[in-house]
Design an enzyme around this catalytic site. Structure first.
Site, PDB file in Angstrom:
ATOM      1  N   GLU A  39       1.005  -1.142  -0.041  1.00  0.00           N
ATOM      2  CA  GLU A  39      -0.042   0.107   0.010  1.00  0.00           C
ATOM      3  C   GLU A  39       1.017   1.346   0.173  1.00  0.00           C
ATOM      4  O   GLU A  39       1.748   1.645   0.962  1.00  0.00           O
ATOM      5  CB  GLU A  39      -0.955   0.045   1.181  1.00  0.00           C
ATOM      6  CG  GLU A  39      -1.661   1.277   1.441  1.00  0.00           C
ATOM      7  CD  GLU A  39      -2.273   1.542   2.851  1.00  0.00           C
ATOM      8  OE1 GLU A  39      -2.702   0.308   3.396  1.00  0.00           O
ATOM      9  OE2 GLU A  39      -2.396   2.543   3.224  1.00  0.00           O
ATOM     10  N   ARG A  43       0.573  10.376   0.924  1.00  0.00           N
ATOM     11  CA  ARG A  43       1.214  11.471   1.671  1.00  0.00           C
ATOM     12  C   ARG A  43       2.162  12.204   1.368  1.00  0.00           C
ATOM     13  O   ARG A  43       2.865  13.259   2.008  1.00  0.00           O
ATOM     14  CB  ARG A  43       1.555  10.654   2.935  1.00  0.00           C
ATOM     15  CG  ARG A  43       0.286   9.914   3.616  1.00  0.00           C
ATOM     16  CD  ARG A  43       0.515   9.252   4.966  1.00  0.00           C
ATOM     17  NE  ARG A  43      -0.281   8.342   5.335  1.00  0.00           N
ATOM     18  CZ  ARG A  43      -0.383   7.474   6.402  1.00  0.00           C
ATOM     19  NH1 ARG A  43       0.550   7.413   7.003  1.00  0.00           N
ATOM     20  NH2 ARG A  43      -1.267   6.498   6.402  1.00  0.00           N
ATOM     21  N   LYS A 127     -10.764  -1.725   7.261  1.00  0.00           N
ATOM     22  CA  LYS A 127      -9.455  -1.220   8.001  1.00  0.00           C
ATOM     23  C   LYS A 127     -10.001  -0.845   9.504  1.00  0.00           C
ATOM     24  O   LYS A 127     -11.057  -0.190   9.548  1.00  0.00           O
ATOM     25  CB  LYS A 127      -8.760  -0.136   7.324  1.00  0.00           C
ATOM     26  CG  LYS A 127      -7.780   0.464   7.969  1.00  0.00           C
ATOM     27  CD  LYS A 127      -6.883   1.430   7.002  1.00  0.00           C
ATOM     28  CE  LYS A 127      -6.244   2.435   7.541  1.00  0.00           C
ATOM     29  NZ  LYS A 127      -4.861   2.598   7.073  1.00  0.00           N
TER      30      LYS A 127
HETATM   31  C1  3PG Z   1      -1.789   3.771   8.309  1.00  0.00           C
HETATM   32  O1  3PG Z   1      -2.113   4.508   7.496  1.00  0.00           O
HETATM   33  O2  3PG Z   1      -2.189   2.640   7.990  1.00  0.00           O
HETATM   34  C2  3PG Z   1      -0.809   3.995   9.372  1.00  0.00           C
HETATM   35  O3  3PG Z   1      -0.159   5.183   9.218  1.00  0.00           O
HETATM   36  C3  3PG Z   1       0.182   2.893   9.483  1.00  0.00           C
HETATM   37  O4  3PG Z   1       0.578   3.068  10.836  1.00  0.00           O
HETATM   38  P1  3PG Z   1       1.983   2.849  11.545  1.00  0.00           P
HETATM   39  O5  3PG Z   1       2.800   3.726  10.706  1.00  0.00           O
HETATM   40  O6  3PG Z   1       1.658   2.873  12.937  1.00  0.00           O
HETATM   41  O7  3PG Z   1       2.284   1.268  10.978  1.00  0.00           O
END
Ligand code: 3PG
Length: 205
Positions: A39, A43, A127
């Protein structure tokens, strides 16, 4: 038929890329480590170029675009080559845009009412975000009885230490996380490290 996004790998690497030149070797390192899904988040300005590059050069990886927060994002992501979409929340316009492009969407929820809203919109693979902050594995375990038709991909604060607890739940298909593709490894083009982290991630279940 394409398998559910939740059934490709125990872990979906969530990637924030500053430099699109890392995209193709990153995707190849994940595949070499046994992870057939990624994924890329919307950003950074490099994100869509990275999606286009992976879509062209690494067709064997299932390519998702995350941090989709509008119907416009859906269009941009799918035009660039996204094969599935991930959103941190659930809105009707995002769900309808993804459906009109016939691309699977994992919309984010963090409450029971949001899960019910997603079900009303016809989605039962969701999710759970931000997982650790919103109640963690105990929260998802508690949803199993009232919402047995829903399967989740928890993300947000997941690590190799807590992933097995989530992966052991019957209503969790996989987890998502950024630990497989650390920012410094990508910045240094250290794709051997990414491959090693991917190998370790697939053995978590
Ligand atoms: C996401 O968008 O799924 C999260 O930013 C991932 O979170 P993490 O950086 O805590 O793994």
């Amino acid at each position: 038929m394409q398998p559910s996004v939740l059934d490709v790998s125990p872990v979906i690497p969530v990637v924030v890329l500053d430099d699109a030149s890392a995209a193709v070797p990153l995707a190849r390192a994940l595949l070499a480590g046994g992870i057939g899904i990624v994924e890329l988040t919307l950003r950074t300005p490099a994100a869509l170029d990275a999606v286009r590059d992976i879509a062209t050069e690494v067709p064997d990886i299932l390519l998702g675009v995350g941090t989709v927060v509008s119907a416009d994002d859906v269009a941009r992501a799918v035009d660039a080559g996204a094969q599935f979409l991930v959103s941190p929340g659930t809105t009707r316009s995002i769900v309808e845009a993804a459906r009109s492009r016939e691309v699977p969407l994992l919309p984010g929820v963090s409450t029971v009412s949001e899960a019910l809203f997603a079900l009303e919109l016809g989605l039962h693979e969701l999710k759970f975000f931000p997982a650790e902050q919103a109640g963690g594995a105990a929260f998802l375990a508690a949803l199993r009885s009232p919402l047995p038709q829903v399967r989740f991909c928890p993300t947000g604060g997941i690590s190799p230490a807590n992933a097995p607890e989530y992966l052991g739940l019957p209503n969790v298909g996989c987890v998502g996380g950024s630990w497989v593709t650390p920012h410094d490894a990508l910045a240094n083009h250290d794709f051997h490290r990414v491959e090693a982290l991917a190998k370790a991630a697939v053995s978590l279940r």
